[in-house]
Enzyme design. Structure first.
Site, PDB file in Angstrom:
ATOM      1  N   ARG A 232       0.863  -1.182   0.000  1.00 54.09           N
ATOM      2  CA  ARG A 232       0.000   0.000   0.000  1.00 54.09           C
ATOM      3  C   ARG A 232       0.899   1.232   0.000  1.00 54.09           C
ATOM      4  NH1 ARG A 232      -3.497  -2.853  -1.423  1.00 54.09           N
ATOM      5  NH2 ARG A 232      -5.527  -3.249  -0.479  1.00 54.09           N
ATOM      6  N   GLU A 261      -4.300   7.614  -5.104  1.00 59.53           N
ATOM      7  CA  GLU A 261      -4.536   6.870  -6.353  1.00 59.53           C
ATOM      8  C   GLU A 261      -5.834   7.342  -7.002  1.00 59.53           C
ATOM      9  OE1 GLU A 261      -4.362   2.673  -5.471  1.00 59.53           O
ATOM     10  OE2 GLU A 261      -2.344   2.818  -4.644  1.00 59.53           O
ATOM     11  N   HIS A 280      -1.756   0.208  -9.545  1.00 59.56           N
ATOM     12  CA  HIS A 280      -2.357  -0.682  -8.541  1.00 59.56           C
ATOM     13  C   HIS A 280      -2.993  -1.885  -9.253  1.00 59.56           C
ATOM     14  CE1 HIS A 280      -4.238  -0.968  -4.278  1.00 59.56           C
ATOM     15  NE2 HIS A 280      -3.982  -2.172  -4.767  1.00 59.56           N
TER      16      HIS A 280
HETATM   17  P1  NAD Z   1      -1.512 -11.684   4.229  1.00 57.75           P
HETATM   18  O1  NAD Z   1      -2.452 -11.365   5.315  1.00 57.75           O
HETATM   19  O2  NAD Z   1      -1.495 -13.064   3.651  1.00 57.75           O
HETATM   20  O3  NAD Z   1      -0.024 -11.367   4.683  1.00 57.75           O
HETATM   21  C1  NAD Z   1       0.382 -10.214   5.353  1.00 57.75           C
HETATM   22  C2  NAD Z   1       1.587 -10.590   6.199  1.00 57.75           C
HETATM   23  O4  NAD Z   1       2.183  -9.416   6.714  1.00 57.75           O
HETATM   24  C3  NAD Z   1       1.204 -11.490   7.390  1.00 57.75           C
HETATM   25  O5  NAD Z   1       2.089 -12.591   7.405  1.00 57.75           O
HETATM   26  C4  NAD Z   1       1.431 -10.580   8.589  1.00 57.75           C
HETATM   27  O6  NAD Z   1       1.833 -11.294   9.731  1.00 57.75           O
HETATM   28  C5  NAD Z   1       2.550  -9.696   8.061  1.00 57.75           C
HETATM   29  N1  NAD Z   1       2.732  -8.461   8.811  1.00 57.75           N
HETATM   30  C6  NAD Z   1       1.779  -7.667   9.352  1.00 57.75           C
HETATM   31  N2  NAD Z   1       2.379  -6.615   9.965  1.00 57.75           N
HETATM   32  C7  NAD Z   1       3.706  -6.771   9.787  1.00 57.75           C
HETATM   33  C8  NAD Z   1       4.834  -6.014  10.167  1.00 57.75           C
HETATM   34  N3  NAD Z   1       4.700  -4.892  10.887  1.00 57.75           N
HETATM   35  N4  NAD Z   1       6.063  -6.449   9.799  1.00 57.75           N
HETATM   36  C9  NAD Z   1       6.215  -7.593   9.095  1.00 57.75           C
HETATM   37  N5  NAD Z   1       5.176  -8.367   8.713  1.00 57.75           N
HETATM   38  C10 NAD Z   1       3.936  -7.940   9.048  1.00 57.75           C
HETATM   39  O7  NAD Z   1      -1.808 -10.625   3.088  1.00 57.75           O
HETATM   40  P2  NAD Z   1      -1.312 -10.694   1.569  1.00 57.75           P
HETATM   41  O8  NAD Z   1      -2.364 -11.305   0.721  1.00 57.75           O
HETATM   42  O9  NAD Z   1       0.072 -11.226   1.552  1.00 57.75           O
HETATM   43  O10 NAD Z   1      -1.301  -9.153   1.216  1.00 57.75           O
HETATM   44  C11 NAD Z   1      -0.459  -8.262   1.935  1.00 57.75           C
HETATM   45  C12 NAD Z   1      -0.846  -6.851   1.578  1.00 57.75           C
HETATM   46  O11 NAD Z   1      -0.478  -6.621   0.224  1.00 57.75           O
HETATM   47  C13 NAD Z   1      -2.359  -6.611   1.634  1.00 57.75           C
HETATM   48  O12 NAD Z   1      -2.778  -6.229   2.940  1.00 57.75           O
HETATM   49  C14 NAD Z   1      -2.543  -5.513   0.640  1.00 57.75           C
HETATM   50  O13 NAD Z   1      -2.417  -4.269   1.273  1.00 57.75           O
HETATM   51  C15 NAD Z   1      -1.389  -5.698  -0.343  1.00 57.75           C
HETATM   52  N6  NAD Z   1      -1.853  -6.249  -1.615  1.00 57.75           N
HETATM   53  C16 NAD Z   1      -1.681  -5.497  -2.720  1.00 57.75           C
HETATM   54  C17 NAD Z   1      -2.096  -5.964  -3.954  1.00 57.75           C
HETATM   55  C18 NAD Z   1      -1.869  -5.153  -5.203  1.00 57.75           C
HETATM   56  O14 NAD Z   1      -2.640  -5.282  -6.144  1.00 57.75           O
HETATM   57  N7  NAD Z   1      -0.835  -4.346  -5.253  1.00 57.75           N
HETATM   58  C19 NAD Z   1      -2.724  -7.214  -4.052  1.00 57.75           C
HETATM   59  C20 NAD Z   1      -2.850  -7.985  -2.898  1.00 57.75           C
HETATM   60  C21 NAD Z   1      -2.406  -7.492  -1.682  1.00 57.75           C
END
Ligand code: NAD
Length: 314
Positions: A232, A261, A280
């Site tokens: 994000r 965005e 995005h």
């Molecule tokens: P997820 O919930 O599977 O994984 C997130 C991970 O981050 C978890 O393992 C959590 O423990 C870890 N985490 C949380 N806080 C943390 C910190 N302070 N330090 C280190 N690790 C931490 O989610 P995901 O599907 O892997 O997606 C992650 C993020 O990516 C989403 O929340 C979203 O914002 C973003 N995302 C973006 C797109 C895109 O199109 N660009 C698509 C999917 C997800």
């Protein structure tokens, strides 16, 4: 919980057309109906007991449904307290974005390392130009630091490992993650990013991760390092990033997400030679609707059986 009509909000059109999604439910009892912002154009939200949406939509909550599913993984824009107080189940699509965002992140690293962005820019001007002798490099042996090792981060780590990169990962637990050679706790972020040629952000936006990377982090990074942000925009202090790029504190960036965005036309980020901007869209994938349909069907069955749904947020 009995679900008879599922409204599919038009914001999901960013991921898939309503018709192809609804086709996946042709054999099921609940009818899928389109919900449009123009109240006359789609079904009445009040006639639905559940919704599938991309973004949070207050009018869907106001329709007093049992359940709302979002095609997003990150739910920072959803007022979770309100869902809680209205007793509405909220589920998200975490778990579905590993391959698409993993491929995109890897592609962006390859693009920067192999100078492919220069070639595309040159082609648009019909220019036949070779990079400087010391500009291009290869990924094997380069160190990457993947920050956040959930669905997306572990997919990025797996791909980097397959390309024989040296993979560091930052996560809160000590659990080992396939492909990660060295793990760091978030408190040790500076040590984790210090030696990396690429820093790839894969964390959700939370109070703890907002502006996780700012001026101090860019100072810590190598001056030939690249930032890849597929998480994000707000995880990065964007003004500090612009300064770091201007001052050549870091070498460049590939950015899929931004504080604002669409990225405003006058943002300086559009114009750096070594910044790649994507809208995005790291998740864009023609088969995504099939994964969402599987998850929604599974959760429908669970909720109707009185069981806990997968990916429950509230
Ligand atoms: P997820 O919930 O599977 O994984 C997130 C991970 O981050 C978890 O393992 C959590 O423990 C870890 N985490 C949380 N806080 C943390 C910190 N302070 N330090 C280190 N690790 C931490 O989610 P995901 O599907 O892997 O997606 C992650 C993020 O990516 C989403 O929340 C979203 O914002 C973003 N995302 C973006 C797109 C895109 O199109 N660009 C698509 C999917 C997800």
């Amino acid at each position: 919980m009995a679900v008879e009509r599922i409204g599919v909000h038009e914001s999901t059109a960013i991921d898939f057309p309503f018709e192809v999604f609804a086709d996946e439910f042709a054999d099921l009892d609940p009818a899928l109906v389109p919900i449009r912002d123009d109240p006359g154009a789609g079904a009445d939200p009040a006639s639905c007991d559940a919704f599938v949406t991309f973004t949070h939509q207050p009018q869907l909550l106001d329709a007093d449904p049992e359940w709302i599913h979002t095609t997003l993984a990150g739910v920072e824009a959803f007022p979770l307290d309100e869902y809680e107080s209205r007793d509405v189940v909220l589920t998200n699509s975490t778990g579905l974005h590993g391959d698409s965002v993993g491929d995109t992140a890897l592609g962006l690293m390859l693009l920067l390392a192999r100078r492919l962005h220069d070639f595309v820019a040159n082609q648009q001007q019909h220019r036949w130009a070779f990079p400087d002798w010391d500009e291009g490099f290869t990924l094997p042996g380069e160190r990457v630091c993947v920050v956040g090792l959930g669905t997306v981060g572990s997919a990025v780590a797996k791909r980097c490992s397959a390309l024989e990169m040296d993979v560091a990962g930052v996560q809160r637990s000590d659990d080992s993650v396939a492909g990660v050679d060295e793990q760091f706790h978030p408190d040790d972020l500076s040590a984790a990013i210090a030696d990396a040629r690429f820093v790839v952000l894969c964390v959700p936006l939370t109070d703890a991760t907002e502006r996780l990377l700012g001026a101090a982090a860019f100072e810590t990074m190598r001056d030939d390092a690249y930032l890849v942000n597929v998480a994000r925009g707000e995880v990065v202090d964007q003004d500090a990033l612009v300064d770091a790029l201007r001052d050549e504190t870091i070498a460049g960036a590939a950015l899929d997400v931004f504080e604002e965005e669409p990225l405003p036309e006058d943002s300086p980020l559009w114009d750096f030679d070594d910044v790649v901007v994507t809208p995005h869209a790291a998740v864009a994938n023609r088969d995504f609707y099939l994964d969402v349909a599987d998850l929604v069907r599974e959760n429908l069955q669970r909720l109707e059986a009185g069981e806990e749904p997968d990916n429950r947020v509230v």
